[in-house]
Design a protein around this motif. Structure first.
Motif, PDB file in Angstrom:
ATOM      1  N   TYR A  29       1.937   5.026   1.028  1.00 11.47           N
ATOM      2  CA  TYR A  29       0.484   5.188   1.117  1.00 11.47           C
ATOM      3  C   TYR A  29       0.013   5.042   2.560  1.00 11.47           C
ATOM      4  O   TYR A  29      -1.016   5.579   2.936  1.00 11.47           O
ATOM      5  CB  TYR A  29      -0.206   4.165   0.214  1.00 11.47           C
ATOM      6  CG  TYR A  29      -1.697   4.347   0.089  1.00 11.47           C
ATOM      7  CD1 TYR A  29      -2.228   5.517  -0.414  1.00 11.47           C
ATOM      8  CD2 TYR A  29      -2.565   3.334   0.449  1.00 11.47           C
ATOM      9  CE1 TYR A  29      -3.593   5.685  -0.542  1.00 11.47           C
ATOM     10  CE2 TYR A  29      -3.942   3.492   0.329  1.00 11.47           C
ATOM     11  CZ  TYR A  29      -4.445   4.672  -0.181  1.00 11.47           C
ATOM     12  OH  TYR A  29      -5.792   4.828  -0.303  1.00 11.47           O
ATOM     13  N   HIS A  58      -3.334   6.752   4.525  1.00 13.20           N
ATOM     14  CA  HIS A  58      -4.543   5.934   4.634  1.00 13.20           C
ATOM     15  C   HIS A  58      -4.263   4.744   5.536  1.00 13.20           C
ATOM     16  O   HIS A  58      -3.182   4.182   5.519  1.00 13.20           O
ATOM     17  CB  HIS A  58      -4.940   5.449   3.235  1.00 13.20           C
ATOM     18  CG  HIS A  58      -6.260   4.768   3.202  1.00 13.20           C
ATOM     19  ND1 HIS A  58      -6.378   3.410   3.237  1.00 13.20           N
ATOM     20  CD2 HIS A  58      -7.518   5.262   3.144  1.00 13.20           C
ATOM     21  CE1 HIS A  58      -7.664   3.087   3.195  1.00 13.20           C
ATOM     22  NE2 HIS A  58      -8.375   4.193   3.139  1.00 13.20           N
ATOM     23  N   SER A  89      -4.728   1.545   5.435  1.00 15.32           N
ATOM     24  CA  SER A  89      -5.121   0.505   4.490  1.00 15.32           C
ATOM     25  C   SER A  89      -5.077  -0.901   5.078  1.00 15.32           C
ATOM     26  O   SER A  89      -5.752  -1.792   4.565  1.00 15.32           O
ATOM     27  CB  SER A  89      -4.230   0.566   3.254  1.00 15.32           C
ATOM     28  OG  SER A  89      -2.874   0.502   3.634  1.00 15.32           O
ATOM     29  N   SER A 100      -8.417  -2.486   6.181  1.00 14.52           N
ATOM     30  CA  SER A 100      -9.370  -2.792   5.120  1.00 14.52           C
ATOM     31  C   SER A 100      -9.056  -4.189   4.591  1.00 14.52           C
ATOM     32  O   SER A 100      -7.907  -4.489   4.274  1.00 14.52           O
ATOM     33  CB  SER A 100      -9.234  -1.755   4.011  1.00 14.52           C
ATOM     34  OG  SER A 100      -9.956  -2.144   2.880  1.00 14.52           O
ATOM     35  N   TYR A 103      -7.106  -4.546   1.099  1.00 15.28           N
ATOM     36  CA  TYR A 103      -5.712  -4.110   1.178  1.00 15.28           C
ATOM     37  C   TYR A 103      -4.882  -5.049   2.045  1.00 15.28           C
ATOM     38  O   TYR A 103      -3.725  -5.328   1.733  1.00 15.28           O
ATOM     39  CB  TYR A 103      -5.615  -2.686   1.721  1.00 15.28           C
ATOM     40  CG  TYR A 103      -6.115  -1.640   0.762  1.00 15.28           C
ATOM     41  CD1 TYR A 103      -5.520  -1.459  -0.469  1.00 15.28           C
ATOM     42  CD2 TYR A 103      -7.192  -0.836   1.101  1.00 15.28           C
ATOM     43  CE1 TYR A 103      -5.978  -0.497  -1.342  1.00 15.28           C
ATOM     44  CE2 TYR A 103      -7.657   0.135   0.226  1.00 15.28           C
ATOM     45  CZ  TYR A 103      -7.044   0.293  -1.000  1.00 15.28           C
ATOM     46  OH  TYR A 103      -7.498   1.234  -1.858  1.00 15.28           O
TER      47      TYR A 103
END
Length: 130
Positions: free
Chosen positions: A95, A99, A101, A104, A107
């Motif tokens: 992933y 993205h 992540s 964030s 995450y």
């Protein structure tokens, strides 16, 4: 006005309004920054090749560790937990190409919880050797 214009490079708003990095870019006249949608590119931009190497080492060490525990104890509940953790790390690795992540908070929190669970699984595996 002229005096405040010269001081704008040294003035940062509070952290709740804007981050220091955004203020820095704004002081240079850059109004919008597009971040790459990839954890590997973002890590390389933010921390350089050393940071990218550390991230890749961390991800693949966790993946390799959980798979090794699963291979040794595949019929044991600890082996099943190791398989679940290795699947989680594999999903983060794949992933991450799509993205960013880790920038964030949710995450990133999940990522560090997975690392903590892997560490505790390694400790449990050593304590309960067959």
């Amino acid at each position: 006005y002229e005096e405040s214009k010269d001081k704008r490079y040294f003035h940062f708003q509070s952290m709740s309004d804007m981050t220091i990095k955004e203020n820095y870019y704004r002081s240079l006249g850059i109004t919008q920054i597009q971040r790459p949608h990839n954890i590997y590119l973002t890590t390389t931009i933010d921390t350089g090749i050393v940071g990218l190497a550390a991230l890749i080492y961390l991800l693949f060490t966790m993946l390799r560790t959980t798979l090794a525990i699963y291979r040794k104890r595949s019929k044991d509940p600890l082996g099943i937990q190791a398989l679940a953790l290795s699947g989680a790390f594999a999903s983060i690795v794949t992933y991450g190409f799509l993205h960013d992540s880790l920038n964030s908070r949710p995450y990133a929190l999940i990522f560090w919880i997975l690392i903590a669970l892997t560490s505790s699984l390694v400790k449990l595996t050593k304590l309960t050797k067959k």
